[in-house]
Write a protein that holds these residues in place. Structure first.
Motif, PDB file in Angstrom:
ATOM      1  N   SER A  23      47.284  74.391  90.345  1.00 37.40           N
ATOM      2  CA  SER A  23      46.348  73.310  90.576  1.00 37.40           C
ATOM      3  C   SER A  23      46.592  72.211  89.551  1.00 37.40           C
ATOM      4  CB  SER A  23      44.918  73.852  90.463  1.00 37.40           C
ATOM      5  OG  SER A  23      44.719  74.359  89.163  1.00 37.40           O
ATOM      6  N   ALA A  24      45.813  71.166  89.629  1.00 37.42           N
ATOM      7  CA  ALA A  24      45.950  70.054  88.697  1.00 37.42           C
ATOM      8  C   ALA A  24      45.828  70.538  87.262  1.00 37.42           C
ATOM      9  CB  ALA A  24      44.889  69.013  89.008  1.00 37.42           C
ATOM     10  N   TRP A  25      46.525  69.859  86.386  1.00 33.64           N
ATOM     11  CA  TRP A  25      46.553  70.237  84.983  1.00 33.64           C
ATOM     12  C   TRP A  25      45.368  69.634  84.246  1.00 33.64           C
ATOM     13  CZ3 TRP A  25      48.339  66.899  80.745  1.00 33.64           C
ATOM     14  CH2 TRP A  25      48.372  67.579  79.528  1.00 33.64           C
ATOM     15  N   ASN A  26      44.698  70.443  83.465  1.00 33.41           N
ATOM     16  CA  ASN A  26      43.657  69.984  82.566  1.00 33.41           C
ATOM     17  C   ASN A  26      43.934  70.587  81.205  1.00 33.41           C
ATOM     18  OD1 ASN A  26      41.737  68.169  83.685  1.00 33.41           O
ATOM     19  ND2 ASN A  26      41.059  69.810  85.027  1.00 33.41           N
ATOM     20  N   PRO A  27      44.034  69.742  80.178  1.00 29.81           N
ATOM     21  CA  PRO A  27      44.347  70.263  78.847  1.00 29.81           C
ATOM     22  C   PRO A  27      43.227  71.124  78.288  1.00 29.81           C
ATOM     23  CG  PRO A  27      43.818  67.925  78.736  1.00 29.81           C
ATOM     24  CD  PRO A  27      43.868  68.298  80.183  1.00 29.81           C
ATOM     25  N   SER A  28      43.614  72.094  77.458  1.00 24.50           N
ATOM     26  CA  SER A  28      42.633  72.935  76.769  1.00 24.50           C
ATOM     27  C   SER A  28      42.047  72.156  75.607  1.00 24.50           C
ATOM     28  CB  SER A  28      43.308  74.198  76.231  1.00 24.50           C
ATOM     29  OG  SER A  28      43.861  74.941  77.283  1.00 24.50           O
ATOM     30  N   GLY A  46      53.884  67.149  75.339  1.00 28.09           N
ATOM     31  CA  GLY A  46      54.687  66.365  76.261  1.00 28.09           C
ATOM     32  C   GLY A  46      54.034  65.082  76.740  1.00 28.09           C
ATOM     33  N   VAL A  47      52.852  64.750  76.201  1.00 26.11           N
ATOM     34  CA  VAL A  47      52.162  63.531  76.582  1.00 26.11           C
ATOM     35  C   VAL A  47      52.424  62.465  75.526  1.00 26.11           C
ATOM     36  CG1 VAL A  47      49.905  62.479  77.028  1.00 26.11           C
ATOM     37  CG2 VAL A  47      50.358  64.811  77.805  1.00 26.11           C
ATOM     38  N   LYS A  48      52.738  61.254  75.962  1.00 27.82           N
ATOM     39  CA  LYS A  48      52.954  60.144  75.045  1.00 27.82           C
ATOM     40  C   LYS A  48      51.610  59.507  74.699  1.00 27.82           C
ATOM     41  CE  LYS A  48      57.390  59.285  77.144  1.00 27.82           C
ATOM     42  NZ  LYS A  48      58.127  58.512  78.123  1.00 27.82           N
ATOM     43  N   SER A  49      51.481  59.014  73.464  1.00 31.19           N
ATOM     44  CA  SER A  49      50.211  58.431  73.031  1.00 31.19           C
ATOM     45  C   SER A  49      49.784  57.262  73.916  1.00 31.19           C
ATOM     46  CB  SER A  49      50.283  58.001  71.567  1.00 31.19           C
ATOM     47  OG  SER A  49      51.276  57.016  71.385  1.00 31.19           O
ATOM     48  N   ASP A  50      50.749  56.517  74.464  1.00 28.61           N
ATOM     49  CA  ASP A  50      50.412  55.400  75.361  1.00 28.61           C
ATOM     50  C   ASP A  50      49.831  55.873  76.680  1.00 28.61           C
ATOM     51  OD1 ASP A  50      51.342  53.644  73.454  1.00 28.61           O
ATOM     52  OD2 ASP A  50      53.299  53.354  74.405  1.00 28.61           O
ATOM     53  N   ASP A  51      50.006  57.146  76.996  1.00 30.62           N
ATOM     54  CA  ASP A  51      49.521  57.701  78.262  1.00 30.62           C
ATOM     55  C   ASP A  51      48.189  58.420  78.130  1.00 30.62           C
ATOM     56  OD1 ASP A  51      51.762  56.716  79.548  1.00 30.62           O
ATOM     57  OD2 ASP A  51      52.892  58.579  79.342  1.00 30.62           O
ATOM     58  N   ARG A  67      50.864  63.351  82.100  1.00 34.88           N
ATOM     59  CA  ARG A  67      52.064  64.008  81.572  1.00 34.88           C
ATOM     60  C   ARG A  67      53.127  63.930  82.656  1.00 34.88           C
ATOM     61  NH1 ARG A  67      51.950  69.959  79.133  1.00 34.88           N
ATOM     62  NH2 ARG A  67      51.368  70.515  81.253  1.00 34.88           N
ATOM     63  N   SER A  68      54.243  63.299  82.300  1.00 39.87           N
ATOM     64  CA  SER A  68      55.333  63.096  83.254  1.00 39.87           C
ATOM     65  C   SER A  68      56.407  64.155  83.057  1.00 39.87           C
ATOM     66  CB  SER A  68      55.959  61.721  83.052  1.00 39.87           C
ATOM     67  OG  SER A  68      54.999  60.720  83.233  1.00 39.87           O
ATOM     68  N   SER A  69      57.035  64.516  84.154  1.00 42.32           N
ATOM     69  CA  SER A  69      58.190  65.388  84.082  1.00 42.32           C
ATOM     70  C   SER A  69      59.397  64.494  83.875  1.00 42.32           C
ATOM     71  CB  SER A  69      58.343  66.186  85.371  1.00 42.32           C
ATOM     72  OG  SER A  69      59.526  66.940  85.333  1.00 42.32           O
ATOM     73  N   GLU A  70      60.005  64.572  82.688  1.00 42.69           N
ATOM     74  CA  GLU A  70      61.123  63.693  82.381  1.00 42.69           C
ATOM     75  C   GLU A  70      62.447  64.240  82.877  1.00 42.69           C
ATOM     76  OE1 GLU A  70      61.172  62.496  78.328  1.00 42.69           O
ATOM     77  OE2 GLU A  70      59.087  61.890  78.368  1.00 42.69           O
ATOM     78  N   ARG A  71      62.521  65.489  83.184  1.00 42.80           N
ATOM     79  CA  ARG A  71      63.775  66.079  83.641  1.00 42.80           C
ATOM     80  C   ARG A  71      63.885  65.993  85.142  1.00 42.80           C
ATOM     81  NH1 ARG A  71      65.212  71.645  80.607  1.00 42.80           N
ATOM     82  NH2 ARG A  71      65.839  70.686  78.662  1.00 42.80           N
ATOM     83  N   LYS A  72      65.071  65.725  85.584  1.00 37.59           N
ATOM     84  CA  LYS A  72      65.377  65.757  87.014  1.00 37.59           C
ATOM     85  C   LYS A  72      66.215  67.000  87.265  1.00 37.59           C
ATOM     86  CE  LYS A  72      63.717  61.632  87.834  1.00 37.59           C
ATOM     87  NZ  LYS A  72      62.343  61.539  88.145  1.00 37.59           N
ATOM     88  N   TYR A  73      65.803  67.811  88.206  1.00 41.11           N
ATOM     89  CA  TYR A  73      66.511  69.043  88.532  1.00 41.11           C
ATOM     90  C   TYR A  73      67.156  68.870  89.897  1.00 41.11           C
ATOM     91  CZ  TYR A  73      63.664  70.920  84.768  1.00 41.11           C
ATOM     92  OH  TYR A  73      63.059  71.145  83.550  1.00 41.11           O
ATOM     93  N   GLU A  74      68.458  68.712  89.896  1.00 41.00           N
ATOM     94  CA  GLU A  74      69.145  68.486  91.156  1.00 41.00           C
ATOM     95  C   GLU A  74      70.001  69.667  91.588  1.00 41.00           C
ATOM     96  OE1 GLU A  74      71.107  64.726  90.839  1.00 41.00           O
ATOM     97  OE2 GLU A  74      69.271  63.716  90.235  1.00 41.00           O
ATOM     98  N   SER A  84      52.560  72.307  84.485  1.00 42.11           N
ATOM     99  CA  SER A  84      52.050  71.283  85.389  1.00 42.11           C
ATOM    100  C   SER A  84      52.287  69.899  84.819  1.00 42.11           C
ATOM    101  CB  SER A  84      50.549  71.479  85.607  1.00 42.11           C
ATOM    102  OG  SER A  84      50.302  72.705  86.228  1.00 42.11           O
ATOM    103  N   PHE A  85      52.417  68.941  85.704  1.00 42.43           N
ATOM    104  CA  PHE A  85      52.598  67.551  85.334  1.00 42.43           C
ATOM    105  C   PHE A  85      51.661  66.715  86.170  1.00 42.43           C
ATOM    106  CE2 PHE A  85      56.568  69.751  84.586  1.00 42.43           C
ATOM    107  CZ  PHE A  85      56.846  69.375  83.276  1.00 42.43           C
ATOM    108  N   GLY A  86      51.422  65.514  85.719  1.00 43.04           N
ATOM    109  CA  GLY A  86      50.593  64.602  86.495  1.00 43.04           C
ATOM    110  C   GLY A  86      49.404  64.115  85.696  1.00 43.04           C
TER     111      GLY A  86
END
Length: 120
Positions: A23-28, A46-51, A67-74, A84-86
């Motif tokens: 499910s959606a991510w919620n930080p502890s 994994g969260v940037k201060s600007d976000d 929190r963005s997923s910076e890796r691309k898995y191809e 989780s990301f988002g």
């Protein structure tokens, strides 16, 4: 027979016991009280201060961010994906004793720390 098929599917495709989709991510968060106020800490790896956004809405403290997923898995495919990301949002009622005008937030090494001083 469908229960057996479902159980087999979970064992094969989710061998670490992940119960369905994440499910959606919620930080502890931790909240503790000192004689002078309250301190809220939220783990945001994994969260940037600007976000990250911290604001007071009425009598609530609202933490929002992404929190963005910076890796691309191809190549290949996931066997297990628990992270989780988002977007996330946490809303917590502020104690009446908090001085809303003096709230401060700091973000360091993936931990958000919100200082909630008590009214004098």
């Amino acid at each position: 027979m469908s229960d057996l098929r479902r159980l087999f599917d979970e064992i094969i495709h989710r061998p670490w016991g992940i119960p369905g989709e994440l499910s959606a991510w919620n930080p502890s968060v931790d909240l503790y009280e000192t004689p002078d106020g309250f301190i809220l800490e939220a783990d945001l790896p994994g969260v940037k201060s600007d976000d990250v956004k911290v604001e007071v809405k009425g009598n609530d403290l609202v933490l929002q961010g992404r929190r963005s997923s910076e890796r691309k898995y191809e190549d290949g495919r996931f066997r297990c994906r628990e992270r989780s990301f988002g977007d996330f949002s946490r809303r917590m009622a502020l104690p009446e004793s908090v001085d809303k005008d003096r709230i401060q937030a700091e973000f360091s090494e993936g931990v958000l720390r919100v200082l909630l001083p008590k009214l004098k």
